[in-house]
Write an enzyme that holds these catalytic residues in place. Structure first.
Site, PDB file in Angstrom:
ATOM      1  N   HIS A  53       0.859  -1.199   0.000  1.00  0.00           N
ATOM      2  CA  HIS A  53       0.000   0.000   0.000  1.00  0.00           C
ATOM      3  C   HIS A  53       0.888   1.240   0.000  1.00  0.00           C
ATOM      4  CE1 HIS A  53       0.677  -0.767   4.297  1.00  0.00           C
ATOM      5  NE2 HIS A  53       0.308   0.458   4.579  1.00  0.00           N
ATOM      6  N   HIS A  55       1.387   3.925   1.951  1.00  0.00           N
ATOM      7  CA  HIS A  55       1.974   4.619   3.092  1.00  0.00           C
ATOM      8  C   HIS A  55       3.498   4.593   3.023  1.00  0.00           C
ATOM      9  CE1 HIS A  55      -1.852   4.249   5.805  1.00  0.00           C
ATOM     10  NE2 HIS A  55      -1.917   5.238   4.929  1.00  0.00           N
ATOM     11  N   ASP A  57       5.805   4.169   5.153  1.00  0.00           N
ATOM     12  CA  ASP A  57       6.546   3.117   5.841  1.00  0.00           C
ATOM     13  C   ASP A  57       6.435   1.768   5.136  1.00  0.00           C
ATOM     14  OD1 ASP A  57       3.846   2.922   6.540  1.00  0.00           O
ATOM     15  OD2 ASP A  57       4.249   2.239   8.575  1.00  0.00           O
ATOM     16  N   HIS A  58       5.889   1.790   3.912  1.00  0.00           N
ATOM     17  CA  HIS A  58       5.859   0.601   3.064  1.00  0.00           C
ATOM     18  C   HIS A  58       6.389   0.910   1.659  1.00  0.00           C
ATOM     19  CE1 HIS A  58       3.641  -2.028   5.877  1.00  0.00           C
ATOM     20  NE2 HIS A  58       3.301  -0.847   6.362  1.00  0.00           N
ATOM     21  N   HIS A 109      -7.587  -0.329   5.395  1.00  0.00           N
ATOM     22  CA  HIS A 109      -6.489   0.456   5.975  1.00  0.00           C
ATOM     23  C   HIS A 109      -6.147   1.592   5.027  1.00  0.00           C
ATOM     24  CE1 HIS A 109      -2.921   1.294   8.339  1.00  0.00           C
ATOM     25  NE2 HIS A 109      -2.191   1.250   7.220  1.00  0.00           N
ATOM     26  N   ASP A 133      -0.463  -3.884   6.085  1.00  0.00           N
ATOM     27  CA  ASP A 133      -1.112  -3.415   7.313  1.00  0.00           C
ATOM     28  C   ASP A 133      -2.586  -3.822   7.364  1.00  0.00           C
ATOM     29  OD1 ASP A 133       1.282  -2.320   7.973  1.00  0.00           O
ATOM     30  OD2 ASP A 133       0.633  -0.228   7.934  1.00  0.00           O
ATOM     31  N   HIS A 172       4.293  -5.280  10.085  1.00  0.00           N
ATOM     32  CA  HIS A 172       4.909  -4.767  11.306  1.00  0.00           C
ATOM     33  C   HIS A 172       4.907  -5.839  12.392  1.00  0.00           C
ATOM     34  CE1 HIS A 172       4.840  -0.495  10.008  1.00  0.00           C
ATOM     35  NE2 HIS A 172       3.705  -0.827   9.411  1.00  0.00           N
TER      36      HIS A 172
END
Length: 254
Positions: A53, A55, A57-58, A109, A133, A172
């Protein structure tokens, strides 16, 4: 697999026959690039970045990874940085000759969230799902861009129907906190108690639990569990959307 500053995982999927490989969610290039360099030196042929996705942090490492490996194809969610191809829901592609990957669209999400199921046809056949996520061990992602109904569909219609032996690789390492919350709503669960004990001596839990395990110890995949309904104040309810929403609200505030 790497654990970065946000307890986030990246995964290298490699075909043992051709040595072709894909890297999933390499969000922290400073941690990932040295490992990719070593893998390449040992014969790994990196061909793709897979992004679950958009975001940061991905997907935030895609641009930097491409500076070092400009030949890579970026496959993944439609809003992800540098994405070149977004597979349709149910679309399949191969990593090398022995690994078949299936895209599973799981909007909630984020609306562009995709889980990727990978199955090997080698002698030591294995099945895995990379869930970003959407699904965590004993938990799920926040509903940033979606609804409780969408998360119920993602977890309990799509992911729950994967083969029970499918190993779960989330984005995560949140398992300890998820299990602590889950104990509040299903304290009598022996499966959950086993997970809590596992977390006491294991820092990393990715790839250690299956879809079958999640259906036992993950409250977000047990919306008909009488113990949970009693403990969240919805005893007897059959309103799955309301149950999912209440669980997420309680987890957000835990």
């Amino acid at each position: 697999m790497w654990v970065g500053s946000g307890n986030n995982y990246a995964y290298l999927i490699e075909c043992p026959e051709t040595r072709e490989a894909a890297i999933v969610d390499p969000a922290e290039p400073s941690s990932v690039l040295p490992v990719l360099k070593h893998a390449k030196a040992s014969g790994t042929k990196l061909t793709r970045i897979i992004t679950t996705h958009h975001h940061q942090d991905h997907a935030g490492g895609n641009a930097e990874i491409l500076k070092h490996y400009p030949e890579l194809e970026v496959v993944g969610s439609r809003q992800a940085d540098k994405v070149q191809k977004t597979p349709a829901d149910g679309e399949k592609f191969k990593i090398g000759s022995s690994i078949e990957v299936t895209a599973i669209h799981t909007p909630c999400h984020t609306q562009d969230s995709i889980c990727f199921r990978a199955e090997s046809s080698c002698e030591k056949a294995s099945k895995a799902v990379f869930t970003g996520d959407t699904l965590f061990i004993a938990g799920c992602g926040r509903f940033f861009e979606g609804s409780a109904k969408e998360m119920d569909t993602a977890l309990n219609t799509k992911l729950a129907t994967l083969s029970d032996e499918t190993l779960v690789y989330p984005g995560h390492e949140y398992t300890k906190a998820n299990a602590t919350f889950a104990l509040q709503v299903m304290p009598k669960s022996t499966a959950l108690q086993k997970l809590v004990e596992f977390c006491k001596s294991n820092r990393e839990t990715c790839g250690r639990f299956t879809i079958a395990d999640e259906k036992l110890h993950n409250p977000f995949m047990r919306l008909e569990d009488a113990e949970i309904l009693e403990n969240i104040g919805l005893a007897g309810s059959q309103n799955r959307e309301a149950i999912m929403a209440k669980l997420r609200e309680m987890k957000n505030n835990s």
